[in-house]
Write a protein that holds these residues in place. Structure first.
Motif, PDB file in Angstrom:
ATOM      1  N   ARG A  12      -7.269   9.133  14.856  1.00 28.68           N
ATOM      2  CA  ARG A  12      -7.037   9.139  13.410  1.00 28.68           C
ATOM      3  C   ARG A  12      -5.606   8.684  13.094  1.00 28.68           C
ATOM      4  N   LEU A  13      -4.637   9.143  13.888  1.00 31.42           N
ATOM      5  CA  LEU A  13      -3.246   8.750  13.690  1.00 31.42           C
ATOM      6  C   LEU A  13      -3.062   7.252  13.898  1.00 31.42           C
ATOM      7  N   VAL A  14      -3.669   6.707  14.938  1.00 30.80           N
ATOM      8  CA  VAL A  14      -3.561   5.270  15.210  1.00 30.80           C
ATOM      9  C   VAL A  14      -4.184   4.456  14.075  1.00 30.80           C
ATOM     10  N   ILE A  15      -5.336   4.892  13.589  1.00 29.98           N
ATOM     11  CA  ILE A  15      -5.987   4.187  12.483  1.00 29.98           C
ATOM     12  C   ILE A  15      -5.114   4.210  11.236  1.00 29.98           C
ATOM     13  N   TYR A  16      -4.530   5.370  10.919  1.00 29.49           N
ATOM     14  CA  TYR A  16      -3.651   5.463   9.750  1.00 29.49           C
ATOM     15  C   TYR A  16      -2.433   4.562   9.893  1.00 29.49           C
ATOM     16  N   LEU A  17      -1.847   4.521  11.080  1.00 26.13           N
ATOM     17  CA  LEU A  17      -0.671   3.678  11.296  1.00 26.13           C
ATOM     18  C   LEU A  17      -1.015   2.203  11.174  1.00 26.13           C
ATOM     19  N   VAL A  18      -2.150   1.789  11.731  1.00 27.24           N
ATOM     20  CA  VAL A  18      -2.559   0.382  11.649  1.00 27.24           C
ATOM     21  C   VAL A  18      -2.839  -0.008  10.202  1.00 27.24           C
ATOM     22  N   LEU A  24       1.384  -2.576   4.131  1.00 21.71           N
ATOM     23  CA  LEU A  24       2.769  -2.988   3.890  1.00 21.71           C
ATOM     24  C   LEU A  24       2.948  -4.487   4.084  1.00 21.71           C
ATOM     25  N   PHE A  25       2.295  -5.045   5.099  1.00 18.91           N
ATOM     26  CA  PHE A  25       2.392  -6.486   5.340  1.00 18.91           C
ATOM     27  C   PHE A  25       1.795  -7.286   4.188  1.00 18.91           C
ATOM     28  N   VAL A  26       0.622  -6.888   3.713  1.00 15.13           N
ATOM     29  CA  VAL A  26      -0.034  -7.608   2.616  1.00 15.13           C
ATOM     30  C   VAL A  26       0.789  -7.495   1.338  1.00 15.13           C
ATOM     31  N   ARG A  27       1.341  -6.314   1.066  1.00 16.35           N
ATOM     32  CA  ARG A  27       2.172  -6.150  -0.140  1.00 16.35           C
ATOM     33  C   ARG A  27       3.410  -7.029  -0.085  1.00 16.35           C
ATOM     34  N   ARG A  28       4.033  -7.110   1.088  1.00 20.37           N
ATOM     35  CA  ARG A  28       5.240  -7.940   1.239  1.00 20.37           C
ATOM     36  C   ARG A  28       4.900  -9.412   1.047  1.00 20.37           C
ATOM     37  N   HIS A  29       3.781  -9.844   1.621  1.00 23.23           N
ATOM     38  CA  HIS A  29       3.364 -11.240   1.489  1.00 23.23           C
ATOM     39  C   HIS A  29       3.069 -11.586   0.027  1.00 23.23           C
TER      40      HIS A  29
END
Length: 60
Positions: A12-18, A24-29
């Motif tokens: 669950r932690l890995v999924i949340y981090l990914v 964040l990447f899409v928002r920055r783009h």
């Protein structure tokens, strides 16, 4: 805690981090793209706007 609970928590932690990193990447783009589009529209707007005899724009 059992191994199953630990594994479930880790997954669950890995999924949340990914997903968080992807968001964040899409928002920055999109922010960069929007900024570029606004700059292009501003250039077009300024090119079309007439200046007065002193070379100033109406809002100056």
């Amino acid at each position: 805690m059992t191994i199953y609970t630990s594994l479930k928590t880790a997954m669950r932690l890995v999924i949340y981090l990914v997903l968080g990193g992807l968001v964040l990447f899409v928002r920055r783009h999109n922010r960069k793209k929007s900024r570029h589009e606004m700059d292009e529209q501003t250039k077009k707007f300024v090119a079309k706007t007439k200046t007065d005899e002193n070379g100033k724009y109406p809002w100056e």
